[in-house]
Design an enzyme around this catalytic site. Structure first.
Site, PDB file in Angstrom:
ATOM      1  N   ARG A   1     -19.962  41.781  -3.852  1.00  0.00           N
ATOM      2  CA  ARG A   1     -20.395  42.347  -5.141  1.00  0.00           C
ATOM      3  C   ARG A   1     -19.687  43.673  -5.427  1.00  0.00           C
ATOM      4  NH1 ARG A   1     -26.508  42.226  -3.129  1.00  0.00           N
ATOM      5  NH2 ARG A   1     -25.551  40.541  -1.956  1.00  0.00           N
TER       6      ARG A   1
ATOM      7  N   LYS B   1     -13.625  36.586  -6.009  1.00  0.00           N
ATOM      8  CA  LYS B   1     -13.813  37.324  -4.757  1.00  0.00           C
ATOM      9  C   LYS B   1     -12.790  36.827  -3.740  1.00  0.00           C
ATOM     10  CE  LYS B   1     -17.064  37.829  -0.843  1.00  0.00           C
ATOM     11  NZ  LYS B   1     -18.453  37.643  -0.325  1.00  0.00           N
TER      12      LYS B   1
ATOM     13  N   LYS C   1     -21.725  40.808  11.352  1.00  0.00           N
ATOM     14  CA  LYS C   1     -22.356  39.488  11.394  1.00  0.00           C
ATOM     15  C   LYS C   1     -22.510  39.022  12.845  1.00  0.00           C
ATOM     16  CE  LYS C   1     -20.538  37.644   6.999  1.00  0.00           C
ATOM     17  NZ  LYS C   1     -21.828  37.398   6.342  1.00  0.00           N
TER      18      LYS C   1
ATOM     19  N   GLU D   1     -20.423  42.979   0.602  1.00  0.00           N
ATOM     20  CA  GLU D   1     -19.155  43.562   0.139  1.00  0.00           C
ATOM     21  C   GLU D   1     -18.589  42.855  -1.081  1.00  0.00           C
ATOM     22  OE1 GLU D   1     -19.342  41.238   2.346  1.00  0.00           O
ATOM     23  OE2 GLU D   1     -17.798  39.881   1.620  1.00  0.00           O
TER      24      GLU D   1
ATOM     25  N   ASP E   1     -14.177  33.190   2.792  1.00  0.00           N
ATOM     26  CA  ASP E   1     -14.817  34.125   1.866  1.00  0.00           C
ATOM     27  C   ASP E   1     -13.906  34.532   0.706  1.00  0.00           C
ATOM     28  OD1 ASP E   1     -17.230  35.282   1.265  1.00  0.00           O
ATOM     29  OD2 ASP E   1     -16.857  37.117   2.400  1.00  0.00           O
TER      30      ASP E   1
HETATM   31  N1  BES Z   1     -19.647  36.182   2.396  1.00  0.00           N
HETATM   32  C1  BES Z   1     -21.031  36.396   2.563  1.00  0.00           C
HETATM   33  C2  BES Z   1     -21.892  35.285   1.987  1.00  0.00           C
HETATM   34  C3  BES Z   1     -21.762  33.945   2.641  1.00  0.00           C
HETATM   35  C4  BES Z   1     -22.650  33.578   3.622  1.00  0.00           C
HETATM   36  C5  BES Z   1     -20.810  33.050   2.237  1.00  0.00           C
HETATM   37  C6  BES Z   1     -22.563  32.341   4.211  1.00  0.00           C
HETATM   38  C7  BES Z   1     -20.706  31.830   2.835  1.00  0.00           C
HETATM   39  C8  BES Z   1     -21.586  31.462   3.805  1.00  0.00           C
HETATM   40  C9  BES Z   1     -21.447  37.688   1.904  1.00  0.00           C
HETATM   41  O1  BES Z   1     -20.487  38.686   1.873  1.00  0.00           O
HETATM   42  C10 BES Z   1     -22.602  38.209   2.657  1.00  0.00           C
HETATM   43  O2  BES Z   1     -22.427  38.536   3.793  1.00  0.00           O
HETATM   44  N2  BES Z   1     -23.753  38.262   2.040  1.00  0.00           N
HETATM   45  C11 BES Z   1     -24.931  38.722   2.678  1.00  0.00           C
HETATM   46  C12 BES Z   1     -25.656  39.613   1.709  1.00  0.00           C
HETATM   47  C13 BES Z   1     -26.766  40.394   2.337  1.00  0.00           C
HETATM   48  C14 BES Z   1     -26.208  41.414   3.302  1.00  0.00           C
HETATM   49  C15 BES Z   1     -27.541  41.077   1.241  1.00  0.00           C
HETATM   50  C16 BES Z   1     -25.775  37.505   3.037  1.00  0.00           C
HETATM   51  O3  BES Z   1     -25.756  36.523   2.304  1.00  0.00           O
HETATM   52  O4  BES Z   1     -26.393  37.527   4.084  1.00  0.00           O
HETATM   53 ZN    ZN Z   2     -18.544  38.068   1.962  1.00  0.00          ZN
HETATM   54 MN    MN Z   3     -20.438  39.815   3.634  1.00  0.00          MN
END
Ligand code: BES
Ligand code: ZN
Ligand code: MN
Length: 518
Positions: free
Chosen positions: A372, A286, A298, A370, A309
């Protein structure tokens, strides 16, 4: 602005530890007390008699130094030793209670890192370390490799953008061993340690770069430069290629930004080729160079960290560098799906339906899920290029850190034999991964009413439902998924590693690849 240190010169010499004339010599110590017992720590590789005949003996019998893991003690002009200064570094208990097991090679890797950071902080440029021998579990070669890795990893700081940066990096690392060790094995291990440590640091440099510097295009450039230097084939594609491959999921994520996406494809081919029917390993990372969350934006707090990321992609680029140098006898494809996730007037939206390269349709519930989406197309693409086994790495979910905390990364697999290959290398790699379940009972959570899948699975088991989503795209191909969101960035400095990017994954992925070497 960016100034990277010269590479540390490493070498091995054969000498008796007491006779090493180094400026700074490191000896590892082990706490031999059992339970409440109070035996003095052992100093490796000194014998008990040698220890007692040096200043070390007196200090240790005083009980002031307990040899806890990463405890340090500096002695100037130690009597009975030829070095100018002696640094003792604790590795922990000789036998952990109940387990009967001594300190692990991983504990020694950290202790070596602690020694290196101790030296750097005091302006020492030349570090000498005596191979402990018998102090820890593992062969001399494994221990030598871990020490070299630990020192190189410690010799990295993320402050490359400070104008008044002081270059603390080490110039030399000399490993001292008894001439009775298997010298061929130990010097090969030293070379391997350098390759792995440098590959991990290369990944960390990439992760450390801010989003305005390291755009998807620049990540592609950096990968291509690495490939050129190490003799790998590399192609970096962008929007047109994504369109012609019908990568609708990847395209959905990237449509909100002005920055063109990059689909990075690196290829390693063993010299002389491999027989038809041999495995082809697909490494998929990724590479979100900045994740704002998109329209499902966010919160501001902590958003700056979302430059990391792309750590899964960086891990794959680092692993490909190590693979190019270690030359395993197996074909490897490295694929990084790089994009920026931004909100804008042309961004993808919740409710949109995307058609992935595989033909599966996805209802977007949250544009912040995003990773996935880009990986769905990356995994499928790797299969079309001939991958027979897949591994992906991604900072995929915050939920994985909720499940496992900050001490284990999540790992998943749809195939036990492939998992066994991975589990079998974890000790050697020394990285903590914990397998989480992936049963069909979780599939229901990502079922959509209007499309094949939803891109989120609700409140419970978020790391698992993200992995279930990817599993749909791995299909029948044996596959491992590494969710490194909790470990890819270290928030608090440790004695053996700086705060910042960790480079987690590089060593395990490289070792997994080597486990398929015919
Ligand atoms: N890049 C984030 C996940 C992440 C969170 C990495 C904190 C490092 C630290 C990912 O793209 C994301 O935003 N995931 C969401 C998924 C949710 C919307 C189902 C998450 O983890 O909140
Ligand atoms: Zn992400
Ligand atoms: Mn994300």
């Amino acid at each position: 602005m960016r100034r990277y240190p010269e590479r540390v010169k490493t070498e091995i010499r054969y000498a008796i530890a007491t006779q090493v004339p180094a400026e700074l010599l490191v000896l590892f110590t082990v706490d031999q007390s059992l339970g409440a017992g109070s035996a003095t720590p052992a100093v490796f590789p000194l014998t008990e008699a040698q220890t007692l005949h040096t200043s070390v003996g007196e200090i240790l019998t005083s009980g002031e130094f307990k040899s806890a893991a990463n405890e340090t003690l500096l002695i100037h002009a130690p009597a009975g030793l030829a070095c100018k200064r002696l640094l003792l570094v604790g590795v922990g208990k000789a036998a952990a209670e109940g387990t009967g097991k001594g300190p692990s090679v991983a504990a020694l890797r950290r202790a070596a890192g602690t020694a290196a950071r101790f030296a750097r902080a005091r302006g020492s440029k030349d570090l000498a370390i005596a191979l402990p021998q018998t102090a820890v579990e593992g062969t001399d070669a494994e221990v030598a490799r871990a020490i070299v890795e630990g020192v190189l990893i410690a010799d990295f700081d993320p402050d490359t953008y400070k104008s008044d940066r002081r270059d603390l990096s080490l110039s030399t690392l000399t490993l001292f061993a008894s001439e009775r060790v298997d010298q061929a094995a130990v010097s090969a291990a030293l070379a391997e340690g350098v390759i792995l440590g440098e590959a991990q640091n290369f990944a960390r440099t990439l992760v450390n770069e801010p989003g305005n510097v390291l755009t998807p295009t620049v990540l592609g450039d950096r990968a291509a430069a690495m490939c050129k230097q190490h003799g790998l084939k590399c192609h970096v594609y962008s929007t047109d290629k994504l369109k012609s491959l019908k990568m609708g999921a990847f395209l959905g994520v990237t449509q909100g930004t002005y920055e063109p996406p990059a689909l990075i494809v690196m290829e390693y081919e063993p010299h002389g080729g491999v027989p038809a029917g041999s495995p082809v390993l697909g490494l998929v990372g990724k590479g979100i160079t900045f994740d704002t969350g998109g329209i499902s934006i966010k919160p501001a707090e902590g958003m700056e960290k979302m430059k990391y990321d792309m750590a899964g992609g960086a891990a794959m680029i680092g692993a490909m560098q190590a693979i190019a140098q270690l030359k395993p006898n197996v074909r490897v494809l490295g694929i990084v799906c790089a994009a920026e996730n931004m909100p804008s007037g042309r961004a993808y939206k919740p409710g949109d339906v995307l058609t992935a390269m595989s033909g599966k349709t996805i209802e977007v519930i949250n544009t912040d899920a995003e990773g996935r989406l880009v990986l769905a197309d990356g995994l499928h693409y790797a299969k079309t290029l001939g991958a027979t086994h897949l591994i992906d790495a991604a900072t995929l979910t915050g939920a994985v850190a909720i499940a496992l905390g900050l001490h284990n990364a999540g790992a998943f697999s749809n195939d036990d034999a492939t998992w066994d290959h991975f589990a079998g290398v974890l000790d050697r790699a020394g990285e903590p991964f914990w397998r989480l379940p992936l049963g069909d009972e979780y599939r229901e959570q990502i079922r959509s009413h209007i499309a094949d899948l939803m891109n989120t699975g609700g409140r419970y088991g978020g790391a698992i439902t993200a992995a279930m989503f990817l599993k749909e795209f791995a299909g029948d191909t044996p596959w491992i998924h590494l969710d490194i969101a909790g470990l890819a960035w270290i928030d608090d400095a440790r004695p053996w590693i700086a705060k910042g990017p960790s480079g987690v994954g590089v060593r395990s992925i490289t070792e997994w690849v080597r486990s398929y070497s015919a």
